[in-house]
Scaffold this motif. Sequence first.
Motif, short mmCIF file in Angstrom:
data_model
loop_
_atom_site.label_atom_id
_atom_site.label_comp_id
_atom_site.label_asym_id
_atom_site.label_seq_id
_atom_site.Cartn_x
_atom_site.Cartn_y
_atom_site.Cartn_z
N LEU A 146 0.98 -1.10 0.19
CA LEU A 146 0.04 0.06 0.35
C LEU A 146 1.24 1.12 -0.07
N LEU A 147 0.90 1.81 -0.98
CA LEU A 147 1.90 3.01 -0.94
C LEU A 147 0.95 4.44 -1.82
N ALA A 148 2.14 5.34 -1.44
CA ALA A 148 1.53 6.63 -1.61
C ALA A 148 2.58 7.45 -2.45
N TRP A 149 1.80 7.97 -3.40
CA TRP A 149 2.62 8.83 -4.71
C TRP A 149 2.22 10.21 -3.94
N THR A 150 3.75 11.14 -4.72
CA THR A 150 3.38 12.91 -4.59
C THR A 150 4.76 13.31 -5.57
N GLN A 151 4.40 14.30 -5.90
CA GLN A 151 5.03 15.18 -7.51
C GLN A 151 5.08 16.17 -6.78
N GLY A 152 6.34 17.14 -7.75
CA GLY A 152 6.34 18.70 -7.18
C GLY A 152 5.34 19.14 -8.34
N TYR A 153 4.75 20.43 -8.13
CA TYR A 153 3.94 21.09 -8.61
C TYR A 153 4.41 21.54 -10.02
N ALA A 154 4.89 21.33 -10.37
CA ALA A 154 6.28 21.97 -12.03
C ALA A 154 6.02 20.83 -12.77
N VAL A 155 5.75 19.42 -12.13
CA VAL A 155 5.75 18.46 -12.86
C VAL A 155 4.64 17.81 -13.93
N THR A 156 4.84 18.42 -15.17
CA THR A 156 3.20 17.84 -15.93
C THR A 156 2.62 16.31 -15.92
N ARG A 157 1.43 16.76 -16.58
CA ARG A 157 0.75 15.66 -17.34
C ARG A 157 1.17 14.59 -17.81
N ASP A 158 2.01 14.92 -18.87
CA ASP A 158 2.27 14.27 -20.00
C ASP A 158 4.11 14.41 -19.52
N ASP A 159 4.74 13.93 -18.50
CA ASP A 159 6.24 13.52 -17.61
C ASP A 159 6.21 11.87 -18.07
N ALA A 160 7.17 11.67 -19.00
CA ALA A 160 6.82 10.00 -19.48
C ALA A 160 8.12 9.47 -18.14
#
Length: 259
Positions: A146-160
Amino acid sequence: MAVEAAQAAGALLAAGTRGAVGIRAKGDAGDVVTDLDLASEKLLVERILTAFPTHAIVAEEAGLIGTAGGEWTWLVDPLDGTNNVAIGLPTYVVGVALCQGGRPMLGVVHDPVTAQTWSAIRGRGAVASTGARLAPPYTASPHGPLLAWTQGYAVTRDDATVLALKAALELGARRVLQLWAPLLSWAMLARGDIDGIVGYRAEAVDLPAGALLAQEAGIEIRALDGGPFEESIDGSAEDRSFVAAHPRALPGLLSLLPG
């Protein structure tokens, strides 16, 4: 002081969320800021500067206060979970960290909803507001972690890289949570409620408090390639990509990631 300040900010937020919350756009990526963010930040900054007038502060909304590059720097996230508050979801926390030479030495996470606080001092372990030490046991699930995911605000939706990571985690994990409140995810990991966190270019202002809390509870943090994780706040966004889990669970979590 840090615990008391976070709890005071939490009381302000808890009272404020019971009424109308002033919300406005922040930046071009769809983020928002509320009047509560600003009020909580003002309280925290004033308390820190009253106690430590020569220290620098990096606050979520105000940015750098004081002189960069000094020995002591505070990081303030006055309302981690703003987007949740904006839609009436009671999932948010307050985060405060103190760094020496860029390295986190103290971290506090306070949950105004449950009135719980978790804190850590480097080398002294992590504790809950009840006084109980945080030391999550290793538990293996046959259905995946069971995991959690986080990413920065500047990361775009289409980031490969993001797309590949999320696809791999969805296949290998039992569930992947996206709480919009990274510090709450760190507290859950430190308590043993979840099995791990994967982060991609995480925000610098909230990472140190949560990461220190988890590390002092016995959690191990690695870079996405399994190498050492650089915990200094002076690194780049790339340096803030990581996997975090109990040391015995970490090899299995790393194996889920695309090569």
